[in-house]
Scaffold this motif. Structure first.
Motif, PDB file in Angstrom:
ATOM      1  N   ALA A   9      -4.145  12.264  -5.285  1.00  0.00           N
ATOM      2  CA  ALA A   9      -5.289  12.197  -4.625  1.00  0.00           C
ATOM      3  C   ALA A   9      -5.528  10.874  -3.875  1.00  0.00           C
ATOM      4  O   ALA A   9      -5.561  10.926  -2.474  1.00  0.00           O
ATOM      5  CB  ALA A   9      -6.627  12.452  -5.576  1.00  0.00           C
ATOM      6  N   HIS A  10      -5.721   9.769  -4.427  1.00  0.00           N
ATOM      7  CA  HIS A  10      -5.734   8.519  -4.019  1.00  0.00           C
ATOM      8  C   HIS A  10      -5.502   7.489  -4.917  1.00  0.00           C
ATOM      9  O   HIS A  10      -4.003   7.310  -5.053  1.00  0.00           O
ATOM     10  CB  HIS A  10      -7.107   8.252  -3.331  1.00  0.00           C
ATOM     11  N   PHE A  11      -6.379   7.120  -5.880  1.00  0.00           N
ATOM     12  CA  PHE A  11      -6.207   6.422  -6.722  1.00  0.00           C
ATOM     13  C   PHE A  11      -7.412   6.431  -7.897  1.00  0.00           C
ATOM     14  O   PHE A  11      -8.406   6.751  -7.288  1.00  0.00           O
ATOM     15  CB  PHE A  11      -5.803   5.103  -6.485  1.00  0.00           C
ATOM     16  N   SER A  12      -7.463   5.941  -8.971  1.00  0.00           N
ATOM     17  CA  SER A  12      -8.423   5.695  -9.770  1.00  0.00           C
ATOM     18  C   SER A  12      -9.395   4.507  -9.361  1.00  0.00           C
ATOM     19  O   SER A  12      -9.076   3.492  -9.125  1.00  0.00           O
ATOM     20  CB  SER A  12      -8.071   5.466 -11.386  1.00  0.00           C
ATOM     21  N   TYR A  13     -10.656   4.840  -9.437  1.00  0.00           N
ATOM     22  CA  TYR A  13     -11.652   3.708  -9.264  1.00  0.00           C
ATOM     23  C   TYR A  13     -12.431   2.984 -10.261  1.00  0.00           C
ATOM     24  O   TYR A  13     -13.211   2.278 -10.283  1.00  0.00           O
ATOM     25  CB  TYR A  13     -12.695   4.165  -8.190  1.00  0.00           C
ATOM     26  N   SER A  14     -11.742   3.349 -11.521  1.00  0.00           N
ATOM     27  CA  SER A  14     -12.416   2.722 -12.798  1.00  0.00           C
ATOM     28  C   SER A  14     -12.125   1.382 -12.749  1.00  0.00           C
ATOM     29  O   SER A  14     -13.024   0.720 -13.432  1.00  0.00           O
ATOM     30  CB  SER A  14     -11.580   3.729 -13.918  1.00  0.00           C
ATOM     31  N   ASP A  15     -11.062   0.853 -12.462  1.00  0.00           N
ATOM     32  CA  ASP A  15     -10.795  -0.668 -12.323  1.00  0.00           C
ATOM     33  C   ASP A  15     -11.105  -1.101 -11.042  1.00  0.00           C
ATOM     34  O   ASP A  15     -10.274  -0.906  -9.975  1.00  0.00           O
ATOM     35  CB  ASP A  15      -9.285  -1.001 -13.040  1.00  0.00           C
ATOM     36  N   PRO A  16     -11.644  -2.405 -10.896  1.00  0.00           N
ATOM     37  CA  PRO A  16     -12.108  -2.777  -9.475  1.00  0.00           C
ATOM     38  C   PRO A  16     -10.843  -3.783  -9.009  1.00  0.00           C
ATOM     39  O   PRO A  16      -9.801  -4.214  -9.810  1.00  0.00           O
ATOM     40  CB  PRO A  16     -13.256  -3.785  -9.835  1.00  0.00           C
ATOM     41  N   ALA A  37      -1.735   0.017  -6.202  1.00  0.00           N
ATOM     42  CA  ALA A  37      -0.848  -0.085  -5.306  1.00  0.00           C
ATOM     43  C   ALA A  37      -1.082   1.074  -4.056  1.00  0.00           C
ATOM     44  O   ALA A  37      -0.941   0.952  -3.015  1.00  0.00           O
ATOM     45  CB  ALA A  37       0.474   0.025  -6.019  1.00  0.00           C
ATOM     46  N   PRO A  38      -1.723   2.474  -4.680  1.00  0.00           N
ATOM     47  CA  PRO A  38      -1.905   3.294  -3.590  1.00  0.00           C
ATOM     48  C   PRO A  38      -2.946   2.530  -2.274  1.00  0.00           C
ATOM     49  O   PRO A  38      -2.678   2.894  -1.296  1.00  0.00           O
ATOM     50  CB  PRO A  38      -2.454   4.315  -4.040  1.00  0.00           C
ATOM     51  N   LEU A  39      -3.790   1.903  -2.871  1.00  0.00           N
ATOM     52  CA  LEU A  39      -4.683   1.309  -1.880  1.00  0.00           C
ATOM     53  C   LEU A  39      -4.235   0.374  -0.783  1.00  0.00           C
ATOM     54  O   LEU A  39      -4.359   0.538   0.383  1.00  0.00           O
ATOM     55  CB  LEU A  39      -5.907   0.390  -2.463  1.00  0.00           C
ATOM     56  N   PHE A 136       0.919   6.496  -8.457  1.00  0.00           N
ATOM     57  CA  PHE A 136      -0.635   6.566  -8.725  1.00  0.00           C
ATOM     58  C   PHE A 136      -1.227   6.045  -9.642  1.00  0.00           C
ATOM     59  O   PHE A 136      -2.224   6.205 -10.080  1.00  0.00           O
ATOM     60  CB  PHE A 136      -1.088   7.838  -8.249  1.00  0.00           C
ATOM     61  N   ASP A 137      -0.252   5.400 -10.541  1.00  0.00           N
ATOM     62  CA  ASP A 137      -0.590   4.615 -11.644  1.00  0.00           C
ATOM     63  C   ASP A 137       0.079   3.331 -11.638  1.00  0.00           C
ATOM     64  O   ASP A 137       0.577   2.765 -12.793  1.00  0.00           O
ATOM     65  CB  ASP A 137      -0.134   5.427 -13.064  1.00  0.00           C
ATOM     66  N   ALA A 138       0.070   2.715 -10.531  1.00  0.00           N
ATOM     67  CA  ALA A 138       0.561   1.384 -10.470  1.00  0.00           C
ATOM     68  C   ALA A 138      -0.199   0.250  -9.804  1.00  0.00           C
ATOM     69  O   ALA A 138      -1.011   0.768  -8.909  1.00  0.00           O
ATOM     70  CB  ALA A 138       2.008   1.519  -9.547  1.00  0.00           C
ATOM     71  N   THR A 139      -0.168  -0.958 -10.277  1.00  0.00           N
ATOM     72  CA  THR A 139      -0.973  -1.871  -9.735  1.00  0.00           C
ATOM     73  C   THR A 139      -0.134  -3.166  -9.022  1.00  0.00           C
ATOM     74  O   THR A 139       1.087  -3.229  -9.425  1.00  0.00           O
ATOM     75  CB  THR A 139      -1.827  -2.639 -10.922  1.00  0.00           C
ATOM     76  N   LEU A 140      -0.603  -3.611  -7.732  1.00  0.00           N
ATOM     77  CA  LEU A 140       0.015  -4.499  -7.182  1.00  0.00           C
ATOM     78  C   LEU A 140      -0.563  -5.584  -7.125  1.00  0.00           C
ATOM     79  O   LEU A 140      -1.840  -5.719  -6.627  1.00  0.00           O
ATOM     80  CB  LEU A 140       0.056  -3.872  -5.568  1.00  0.00           C
ATOM     81  N   ASP A 141      -0.004  -6.933  -7.166  1.00  0.00           N
ATOM     82  CA  ASP A 141      -0.643  -8.269  -7.093  1.00  0.00           C
ATOM     83  C   ASP A 141      -0.012  -8.926  -6.186  1.00  0.00           C
ATOM     84  O   ASP A 141       1.257  -8.858  -5.940  1.00  0.00           O
ATOM     85  CB  ASP A 141      -0.375  -8.943  -8.731  1.00  0.00           C
ATOM     86  N   VAL A 142      -0.873  -9.723  -5.206  1.00  0.00           N
ATOM     87  CA  VAL A 142      -0.413 -10.143  -4.045  1.00  0.00           C
ATOM     88  C   VAL A 142      -0.977 -11.694  -4.017  1.00  0.00           C
ATOM     89  O   VAL A 142      -2.186 -11.830  -4.337  1.00  0.00           O
ATOM     90  CB  VAL A 142      -0.871  -9.352  -2.876  1.00  0.00           C
ATOM     91  N   GLU A 143      -0.025 -12.494  -3.515  1.00  0.00           N
ATOM     92  CA  GLU A 143      -0.574 -13.906  -3.062  1.00  0.00           C
ATOM     93  C   GLU A 143      -0.482 -14.237  -1.585  1.00  0.00           C
ATOM     94  O   GLU A 143       0.558 -13.844  -1.034  1.00  0.00           O
ATOM     95  CB  GLU A 143       0.302 -14.895  -3.772  1.00  0.00           C
ATOM     96  N   PHE A 144      -1.888 -14.409  -0.910  1.00  0.00           N
ATOM     97  CA  PHE A 144      -1.906 -14.940   0.574  1.00  0.00           C
ATOM     98  C   PHE A 144      -2.143 -16.389   0.410  1.00  0.00           C
ATOM     99  O   PHE A 144      -2.827 -16.938  -0.392  1.00  0.00           O
ATOM    100  CB  PHE A 144      -3.004 -14.238   1.050  1.00  0.00           C
ATOM    101  N   LEU A 145      -1.495 -17.202   1.255  1.00  0.00           N
ATOM    102  CA  LEU A 145      -1.568 -18.547   1.359  1.00  0.00           C
ATOM    103  C   LEU A 145      -2.111 -18.718   2.707  1.00  0.00           C
ATOM    104  O   LEU A 145      -1.596 -18.576   3.863  1.00  0.00           O
ATOM    105  CB  LEU A 145      -0.203 -19.131   1.240  1.00  0.00           C
TER     106      LEU A 145
END
Length: 395
Positions: A9-16, A37-39, A136-145
């Motif tokens: 569908a999209h992703f869960s919004y339970s975790d900000p 990750a889907p966001l 749709f159950d994956a989390t992405l961590d990103v660093e911007f510099l």
């Protein structure tokens, strides 16, 4: 008819989404972001459950869509372009250029903590799993510099990722700006747009955090509903304040306990607490409507307060503390909660008194429909949460 809700569908919004803005060891401004990750990866025109396309970087496997870390590495340029789209950062009114540093992909159920700058940076240094993950159950961590700029100046960060997605009206983002004088927090719902003024005094920070605490009362149906139920169930001002104190003592205890780490960290805990909170409203409303005075009492409301306190702690730990508890921030948050709760009682009790005198109802029948409406509204929330957990939708 009950139909299984497709995961894509999209992703869960339970975790900000969590955003840290801080200075790194090299003197650069680092923006560390954790998001579904889907966001980050889905195109703006993604149609949710009606979508027939394979999502970017995704592959079908049996009945699931997988996200392969190797694919993200092989298509790094396309990934960086997607991550950069829509993100804008201003410092002291000047739009900043940035580069993308480390990225890590994690399964939602097994991701490392990201609550502080230190833990977020360590997470980005860790070796993530190389196995394909459910998309749709994956989390992405990103660093911007950012190569230049000062954290003491006014800062604004915006992103229109997910602006057209159906879940964005409930999706939260917490942005934490880490300055030498302390950490400032902004919480938003929907697309990201967070602003920070220049350096503020400790008193201004205390007031800001207290206001955030107050918002968790007057913006939350569950807490307002429980306050109203306590007020209409009580037969006197003294009893109302006694019950309110039981509820207050309970939620302050678990608020502090949750923030200091005395709560389960398993993925099931917070959804379970949220479900128990709305169930407590259903039970309290039903007890009033059915005239069960032995249900609404000091011990019961103390226990309900304990449950609600863990709900407050979940919000506060992400929004304000997230692993490092500042005693002054905890005091400010709790003070904001209690002052707002007191203000609601001060407003409600005179109204209830006037209604009692006007309607001259000894058995207080006017309170029964009010209690039933609140219980029914909470019951709808229970059904919605159960549908979300079980993955079913009513059509």
């Amino acid at each position: 008819m009950l139909l299984p809700l497709r995961a894509e569908a999209h992703f869960s919004y339970s975790d900000p989404r969590i955003v840290h803005i801080a200075e790194n060891e090299a003197g650069q401004i680092a923006i560390l972001i954790r998001m579904p990750a889907p966001l980050a990866l889905l195109p703006a025109d993604w149609q949710g459950v009606e979508e027939t396309r394979t999502p970017p970087f995704g592959t079908y496997a049996a009945d699931d869509i997988l996200l392969d870390p190797k694919t993200l590495r092989d298509e790094e340029q396309a990934l960086h372009l997607r991550l950069s789209e829509g993100l804008t950062i201003w410092i002291d009114g000047s739009q900043q250029s940035f580069t993308i540093g480390r990225t890590r992909l994690w399964p939602d159920a097994d991701r490392p903590t990201f609550g502080t700058v230190k833990s977020a940076s360590k997470t980005l240094d860790k070796q993530a799993s190389q196995a394909p993950l459910p998309y749709f159950d994956a989390t992405l961590d990103v660093e911007f510099l950012l190569p230049q700029g000062s954290l003491d100046a006014p800062i604004r960060i915006t992103s229109d990722l997910g602006a057209t997605f159906q879940v964005m009206d409930k999706f939260g983002t917490v942005v934490k700006l880490h300055r030498d004088t302390g950490t400032e927090t902004r919480a938003t719902i929907g697309i990201l747009d967070a602003r920070f003024d220049g350096l503020v005094s400790p008193f201004q920070r205390f007031v800001t955090i207290a206001w955030i605490g107050a918002e968790h009362i007057y913006l939350g149906f569950d807490h307002l509903a429980m306050i109203l139920l306590i007020a209409i169930a009580a037969k006197s001002w003294r009893q109302a304040l006694l019950w309110a104190s039981a509820f207050t003592v309970g939620h302050v205890l678990t608020l502090a306990a949750g923030l200091y780490g005395y709560a389960p960290h398993a993925a099931w805990f917070i959804p379970s607490v949220e479900l128990l909170i709305v169930l407590s409203i259903v039970a309290a409303g039903a007890a009033i409507a059915l005239k069960l005075p032995h249900v609404m009492n000091w011990p019961t409301l103390f226990i309900i307060g304990l449950i609600h306190g863990y709900g407050f702690a979940a919000a506060a730990s992400v929004a304000l503390f997230a692993g490092e508890v500042d005693a002054l921030a905890l005091l400010a948050f709790a003070l904001g909660l209690e002052l707002c709760q007191l203000a609601v009682y001060v407003a409600l009790l005179p109204i209830i008194y006037v209604l009692d005198q006007t309607l001259k109802s000894n058995d207080l029948r006017w309170r029964m429909p009010v209690a039933l409406v609140l219980a029914a509204a909470a019951g709808v929330s229970v059904i919605q949460q159960l549908m979300q957990v079980t993955g079913f939708s009513v059509v």
